[in-house]
Design an enzyme around this catalytic site. Structure first.
Site, PDB file in Angstrom:
ATOM      1  CE  LYS A 130     127.061 -72.498 -35.372  1.00 29.24           C
ATOM      2  NZ  LYS A 130     125.689 -72.002 -35.507  1.00 29.24           N
TER       3      LYS A 130
ATOM      4  NE  ARG B 267     119.283 -69.811 -33.071  1.00 23.80           N
ATOM      5  CZ  ARG B 267     120.398 -70.351 -33.528  1.00 23.80           C
ATOM      6  NH1 ARG B 267     121.136 -71.142 -32.749  1.00 23.80           N
ATOM      7  NH2 ARG B 267     120.808 -70.120 -34.767  1.00 23.80           N
TER       8      ARG B 267
END
Ligand SMILES: *Cc1c(COP(=O)(O)O)cnc(C)c1O
Length: 362
Positions: A34, A127
């Site tokens: 990413k 998260r």
């Protein structure tokens, strides 16, 4: 134009070093792409260095990787609006919502595929993932029964949002949830699962330190690694790994103004666009200041450093970077380029910026 020079040779050798290190602990790697926007050239360097799984958080990046070999993982929960492309471009995805999983199953059947699912457990970083492990087990059973899905593994993510460190207790807890401990996911799912085939993904580059201290119990067989492959750096204590280099990515930009100026601004100071007052500047007298054609849109001043150690970054606005070059042995001239070694966020911005030219070497 600012230029990002990408040394594929350094990347390959870093990947090999980290891969071998992990292999010594029975852990395979998913190479995370990413930060470089799923650039297939760099991803190919991962594969050439022996990585067989690629992971990205964005479907658009996985799409860029579609012509490369390797198992493709979507490492962010799929958005309900992008299900067809998730099934098309990802073999595997990380999940924490049954509604999304049901959509994935229907779409996989429509495309004549079985989509592989890794269920995420939140072990404290707050998260993604289930905090209700009973629900995790129930969803695992539902995945096993869904015709378009295959229960492929379990995973956790730490040190990303609350910066909670991975530890042996949390890794054991993950193994427990995976069914190698007392609570058995596989038994709950009514299917025998081979522990070898079942992915137990213990985190990201922040888990390497624990691994090197032999703190990851056997059974955890995967880590999803980005930063450590590119910079040779674990993310718990930010130490460099043996046999790696940190200079695979060099950003260079051109000097567009070079002048002697006072080191303290004059006039009444306001605030920046975040509402913060400007830093207080020490009076060092008149200094040589260079302005580069580069800014916050292309890099991140806090995670980069000049290759010339005598150059200091004074700050940047969105499109100008200001340097103090007084102490350098080099006599900079207008039009010269200044080089920087990049860290994670600076690399992310440089890659994402359409104003930065990408050049490959090695
Ligand atoms: C970004 C990310 C990773 C890779 O993190 P690094 O610190 O670069 O190794 C792994 N897993 C998930 C879920 C991520 O979002």
């Amino acid at each position: 134009m600012p230029r990002l020079t990408i040394d594929l040779g350094i990347i390959r050798s870093n990947v090999r070093a980290v891969r071998d290190l992990c292999a010594g602990h029975g852990i395979g790697i998913t190479g995370v792409t990413k930060v470089f926007c799923g650039d297939p050239v760099v991803a190919k360097a991962f594969l050439d260095a022996g990585v067989t799984r690629l992971g990205d958080s964005r479907v658009a990046n996985l799409r860029r990787l579609q012509f490369l070999d390797g198992e493709k993982w979507l490492i962010r929960m799929p958005a309900p609006s992008e299900i067809p492309d998730v099934v098309r471009y990802a073999d595997v995805s990380l999940n924490s919502e049954w509604h999304t999983l049901s959509l994935l199953s229907e779409e996989a059947l429509r495309q004549g595929k079985r989509h592989k699912v890794i269920l995420m457990a939140d072990l404290g970083d707050l998260r993604e993932g289930y905090v209700d492990y009973g629900e995790l087990r129930r969803v695992a059973q539902m995945v096993v029964r869904a015709d378009g899905l295959e229960l492929y593994g379990i995973g956790t993510n730490l040190s990303c949002f609350s910066f909670i460190h991975p530890d042996t207790g949390k890794m054991r807890q993950l193994l427990g949830l995976a069914g190698l401990g007392n609570e058995t996911l596989s038994a709950a799912a009514d299917v025998p699962m081979s522990p070898v085939a079942f992915v137990i993904s213990g985190g990201n580059s922040a888990s390497l330190h624990l691994m090197m201290e032999n703190g990851i119990p056997p059974g955890v067989n995967n880590l999803r690694l980005g930063e450590s492959l590119l910079f040779g750096k674990e993310r718990c204590h930010y130490t460099y790994l043996p046999g790696t280099r940190r200079d695979a990515f060099i950003l260079s930009a051109e000097v567009i103004e070079l002048k002697e100026k006072p080191s303290v601004p004059w006039g009444e100071a306001g605030v920046d666009s975040y509402g913060n007052p400007p830093p207080v500047r020490e009076d060092k007298g008149v200094r040589s200041r260079a302005i580069l054609a580069l800014g916050k849109q292309d890099c991140d001043v806090e995670t980069m450093r000049p290759v010339d150690g005598a150059v200091a970054i004074l700050g940047a606005s969105s499109d100008h970077m200001v340097l103090d070059v007084t102490d350098s042995a080099r006599r900079y001239a207008l039009g010269d380029t200044v080089e920087f070694e990049l860290g994670y966020f600076a690399l992310m911005r440089a890659y994402t910026s359409g104003y930065v030219e990408k050049v490959y070497v090695g």
